[in-house]
Design a protein around this motif. Sequence first.
Motif, PDB file in Angstrom:
ATOM      1  N   UNK A  74       0.887  -1.322   0.019  1.00 21.59           N
ATOM      2  CA  UNK A  74      -0.026   0.102  -0.022  1.00 21.59           C
ATOM      3  C   UNK A  74       0.898   1.232   0.022  1.00 21.59           C
ATOM      4  N   UNK A  75       2.138   1.109   0.582  1.00 20.94           N
ATOM      5  CA  UNK A  75       2.972   2.249   0.710  1.00 20.94           C
ATOM      6  C   UNK A  75       3.468   2.399  -0.499  1.00 20.94           C
ATOM      7  N   UNK A  76       3.940   1.589  -1.211  1.00 20.60           N
ATOM      8  CA  UNK A  76       4.564   1.707  -2.571  1.00 20.60           C
ATOM      9  C   UNK A  76       3.425   2.182  -3.429  1.00 20.60           C
ATOM     10  N   UNK A  77       2.356   1.750  -3.489  1.00 24.49           N
ATOM     11  CA  UNK A  77       1.128   2.353  -4.333  1.00 24.49           C
ATOM     12  C   UNK A  77       0.795   3.762  -4.020  1.00 24.49           C
ATOM     13  N   UNK A  78       0.785   4.256  -2.767  1.00 19.55           N
ATOM     14  CA  UNK A  78       0.576   5.677  -2.608  1.00 19.55           C
ATOM     15  C   UNK A  78       1.725   6.472  -3.034  1.00 19.55           C
ATOM     16  N   UNK A  79       3.031   5.739  -3.005  1.00 20.07           N
ATOM     17  CA  UNK A  79       4.117   6.650  -3.479  1.00 20.07           C
ATOM     18  C   UNK A  79       3.965   6.975  -4.996  1.00 20.07           C
ATOM     19  N   UNK A  80       3.732   5.766  -5.903  1.00 18.60           N
ATOM     20  CA  UNK A  80       3.588   5.693  -7.113  1.00 18.60           C
ATOM     21  C   UNK A  80       2.475   6.776  -7.518  1.00 18.60           C
ATOM     22  N   UNK A  81       1.198   6.650  -6.773  1.00 15.82           N
ATOM     23  CA  UNK A  81       0.526   7.778  -7.194  1.00 15.82           C
ATOM     24  C   UNK A  81       0.799   9.035  -6.832  1.00 15.82           C
ATOM     25  N   UNK A  82       1.517   9.580  -5.910  1.00 15.65           N
ATOM     26  CA  UNK A  82       1.993  10.796  -5.608  1.00 15.65           C
ATOM     27  C   UNK A  82       2.872  10.958  -6.698  1.00 15.65           C
ATOM     28  N   UNK A  87      -0.067  15.049  -6.548  1.00 14.01           N
ATOM     29  CA  UNK A  87      -0.854  15.507  -5.117  1.00 14.01           C
ATOM     30  C   UNK A  87      -0.210  15.146  -3.716  1.00 14.01           C
ATOM     31  N   UNK A  88      -0.330  15.929  -2.740  1.00  7.27           N
ATOM     32  CA  UNK A  88       0.553  15.712  -1.649  1.00  7.27           C
ATOM     33  C   UNK A  88      -0.141  14.854  -0.718  1.00  7.27           C
ATOM     34  N   UNK A  89      -1.522  14.675  -1.058  1.00  5.44           N
ATOM     35  CA  UNK A  89      -2.084  13.733  -0.016  1.00  5.44           C
ATOM     36  C   UNK A  89      -1.767  12.245  -0.063  1.00  5.44           C
ATOM     37  N   UNK A  90      -0.976  11.972  -1.123  1.00  5.27           N
ATOM     38  CA  UNK A  90      -0.792  10.476  -1.360  1.00  5.27           C
ATOM     39  C   UNK A  90       0.585  10.468  -0.707  1.00  5.27           C
ATOM     40  N   UNK A  94       1.682   7.817   2.334  1.00  5.81           N
ATOM     41  CA  UNK A  94       2.689   6.911   2.249  1.00  5.81           C
ATOM     42  C   UNK A  94       3.696   6.978   3.270  1.00  5.81           C
ATOM     43  N   UNK A  95       3.848   8.438   3.638  1.00  6.33           N
ATOM     44  CA  UNK A  95       4.810   8.643   4.893  1.00  6.33           C
ATOM     45  C   UNK A  95       4.221   7.995   6.158  1.00  6.33           C
ATOM     46  N   UNK A  96       2.928   8.317   6.416  1.00  2.00           N
ATOM     47  CA  UNK A  96       2.199   7.592   7.355  1.00  2.00           C
ATOM     48  C   UNK A  96       2.375   6.167   7.332  1.00  2.00           C
ATOM     49  N   UNK A  97       2.310   5.524   6.424  1.00  3.70           N
ATOM     50  CA  UNK A  97       2.499   4.234   6.382  1.00  3.70           C
ATOM     51  C   UNK A  97       3.760   3.491   6.797  1.00  3.70           C
ATOM     52  N   UNK A  98       4.570   4.409   6.171  1.00  2.00           N
ATOM     53  CA  UNK A  98       6.145   4.074   6.401  1.00  2.00           C
ATOM     54  C   UNK A  98       6.386   3.950   7.891  1.00  2.00           C
ATOM     55  N   UNK A  99       5.994   5.049   8.574  1.00  3.18           N
ATOM     56  CA  UNK A  99       6.233   5.040   9.980  1.00  3.18           C
ATOM     57  C   UNK A  99       5.516   4.045  10.758  1.00  3.18           C
ATOM     58  N   UNK A 100       4.266   3.496  10.387  1.00  8.53           N
ATOM     59  CA  UNK A 100       3.674   2.456  11.167  1.00  8.53           C
ATOM     60  C   UNK A 100       3.951   1.141  10.435  1.00  8.53           C
TER      61      UNK A 100
END
Length: 159
Positions: A74-82, A87-90, A94-100
């Motif tokens: 999911x983190x990689x998906x959000x990174x590629x979407x960004x 868009x900064x929300x992605x 991704x950063x939030x997923x990486x922290x957790x």
Amino acid sequence: MGKPFSADRLAAIRRMRKARRLNKAQPLFAFDLLCSTYPGYTYEMFLEDLRRRSKPKKKRKGKSPLMRYGRYARMQKMKSEFLNTGEIKYALKAEQLRRKLTHPYRLQVQVAGENWEYTFSALIEIEQIESLALEVRQHKTREAVNNCIDSFRKYAHTK
């Protein structure tokens, strides 16, 4: 079998091997030693003998040890979407997923005014946890929720 090398070509191959061997063993004196061995040997010939003839091996990109965690995809998906949309929300997600990423999942359940918290391994895929959360919301009693959680723990597949 292919065409054999000519005597001149064989001598050039031997000279090249000797140049490489001497340069590896004695880099400061290799050129002088080769000049004394081969009359008319120039510095350009020396550099040409040392030049790599084949392409260097491609370095393999190592796999990330974080891939085994459930939030990684999911983190990689959000990174590629960004990267695709900008868009900064992605990026924030991704950063939030990486922290957790390596933290265990915490599922909070509220039934009949009571709150419980269940923890699950971080190796379980996030989609499985999300489907479990949807399934738990449908139950109205604590026994049904516990049965649902127990069956999930029994059959939850980690990577």
